[in-house]
Design a protein around this motif. Structure first.
Motif, short mmCIF file in Angstrom:
data_model
loop_
_atom_site.label_atom_id
_atom_site.label_comp_id
_atom_site.label_asym_id
_atom_site.label_seq_id
_atom_site.Cartn_x
_atom_site.Cartn_y
_atom_site.Cartn_z
N LYS A 6 0.88 -1.22 -0.13
CA LYS A 6 -0.09 0.11 -0.04
C LYS A 6 0.89 1.27 -0.04
CE LYS A 6 -3.72 -2.09 2.68
NZ LYS A 6 -4.54 -1.73 3.93
N GLU A 21 -2.92 0.70 -3.76
CA GLU A 21 -2.98 -0.71 -3.23
C GLU A 21 -3.01 -1.86 -4.03
OE1 GLU A 21 -5.25 -3.51 -0.03
OE2 GLU A 21 -6.04 -1.22 -0.11
N GLY A 22 -2.02 -2.79 -3.97
CA GLY A 22 -2.02 -3.96 -5.05
C GLY A 22 -1.00 -5.18 -4.62
N LYS A 26 -2.31 -6.53 -9.90
CA LYS A 26 -3.56 -5.89 -9.61
C LYS A 26 -3.47 -4.53 -8.61
CE LYS A 26 -8.12 -6.79 -7.86
NZ LYS A 26 -8.97 -8.02 -7.25
N GLU A 27 -3.72 -3.44 -9.19
CA GLU A 27 -3.45 -2.55 -8.47
C GLU A 27 -4.88 -1.45 -8.58
OE1 GLU A 27 0.35 0.18 -8.53
OE2 GLU A 27 -0.79 0.65 -10.41
N ILE A 28 -5.14 -0.90 -7.41
CA ILE A 28 -6.21 -0.01 -7.42
C ILE A 28 -5.54 1.37 -6.87
CG2 ILE A 28 -8.25 0.43 -6.21
CD1 ILE A 28 -8.96 -2.21 -5.80
N LYS A 29 -5.72 2.47 -7.79
CA LYS A 29 -5.50 3.80 -7.31
C LYS A 29 -6.48 4.70 -7.25
CE LYS A 29 -1.55 3.49 -10.55
NZ LYS A 29 -0.89 3.98 -11.80
N LYS A 30 -6.66 5.34 -6.06
CA LYS A 30 -7.59 6.54 -6.00
C LYS A 30 -6.72 7.80 -5.93
CE LYS A 30 -10.57 3.69 -3.43
NZ LYS A 30 -11.35 3.34 -2.00
N THR A 42 -11.11 6.48 -9.20
CA THR A 42 -10.66 5.39 -9.14
C THR A 42 -10.16 4.70 -10.30
OG1 THR A 42 -12.10 5.25 -7.08
CG2 THR A 42 -11.16 3.18 -7.96
N GLU A 69 -8.90 1.12 -11.49
CA GLU A 69 -8.45 -0.45 -11.40
C GLU A 69 -7.91 -1.28 -12.61
OE1 GLU A 69 -11.64 -2.60 -9.41
OE2 GLU A 69 -12.47 -0.98 -8.50
N GLU A 70 -6.54 -1.88 -11.94
CA GLU A 70 -5.78 -2.20 -13.21
C GLU A 70 -5.84 -3.77 -12.71
OE1 GLU A 70 -2.40 -0.15 -14.28
OE2 GLU A 70 -3.39 1.66 -14.41
N GLU A 71 -5.85 -4.60 -13.76
CA GLU A 71 -5.72 -5.96 -13.36
C GLU A 71 -5.10 -7.07 -14.56
OE1 GLU A 71 -7.79 -9.70 -11.17
OE2 GLU A 71 -8.99 -7.88 -11.49
#
Length: 185
Positions: free
Chosen positions: A74, A96-97, A140-144, A153, A155-157
């Motif tokens: 994170k 976070e990912g 896998k990653e989530i960016k805000k 937001t 989201e990449e996976e």
């Protein structure tokens, strides 16, 4: 009502470039992964400075993804501009990912002055005070991203991870796409 916009991103380490495609606008943006050259910076208007603060946390969680050992990380950082900066508003990014070290994927990304600007004709000096760094390839990653009271937001996976030789033509913009001058465009 919030509109969903889909971008396709191709990172080419061998050519040290990143291509971002916007299929709605039929545009693409190309940027160098090797950093901004001194010659390029000289062409830009000098603003002030932006200060990056934040940290990275390793949660200690591990998983096997696509046959690789992945770690759960994170990171939160804030970019705060000086009064004379090109960038006018603070920006907060929470990431976070799951990240894996891929020995065959060595693609260092250098921060460029323009990464923090909405105006591609002006740049700010970057003071990086972030403690730690996310390392590894994002599986896998989530960016805000929060700016001016609004949050986006991303989201990449990774859905497939294969090692194979591909034709160069697969990495070129389609003929009906035009080049954008900025990522925002």
């Amino acid at each position: 009502e919030m509109k969903t916009v889909t971008f396709t991103n191709i990172m080419q380490c061998d050519k040290q470039r990143n291509l971002t495609f916007n299929s709605d606008k039929k545009k693409y943006y190309q940027e160098s992964l090797s950093g901004t050259s001194a010659q390029d910076v000289q062409k830009l208007k000098k603003g002030g400075y932006v200060t990056m603060t934040g940290s990275v946390t390793d949660t200690g969680n591990r998983a096997k993804l696509f046959g690789y050992d992945a770690k759960h990380l994170k990171q939160t950082f804030t970019i705060t501009p000086s009064k004379d900066a090109c960038m006018k508003d603070s920006l907060t990014v929470e990431m976070e990912g799951w990240y894996a070290d891929l020995p065959e994927f060595t693609c260092p990304m250098k921060r460029k002055a323009q990464d923090f600007q909405m105006d591609n004709k002006c740049y700010d000096e970057v003071i990086d005070e972030v403690k730690g760094a996310i390392t590894g390839f994002a599986l896998k990653e989530i960016k805000k991203i929060t700016m001016q009271g609004q949050t986006i937001t991303l989201e990449e996976e990774v859905i497939s991870l294969n090692k194979t030789t591909l034709a160069d033509s697969l990495f070129e913009a389609p003929a009906n796409y035009t080049a954008a001058n900025t990522l925002k465009e």
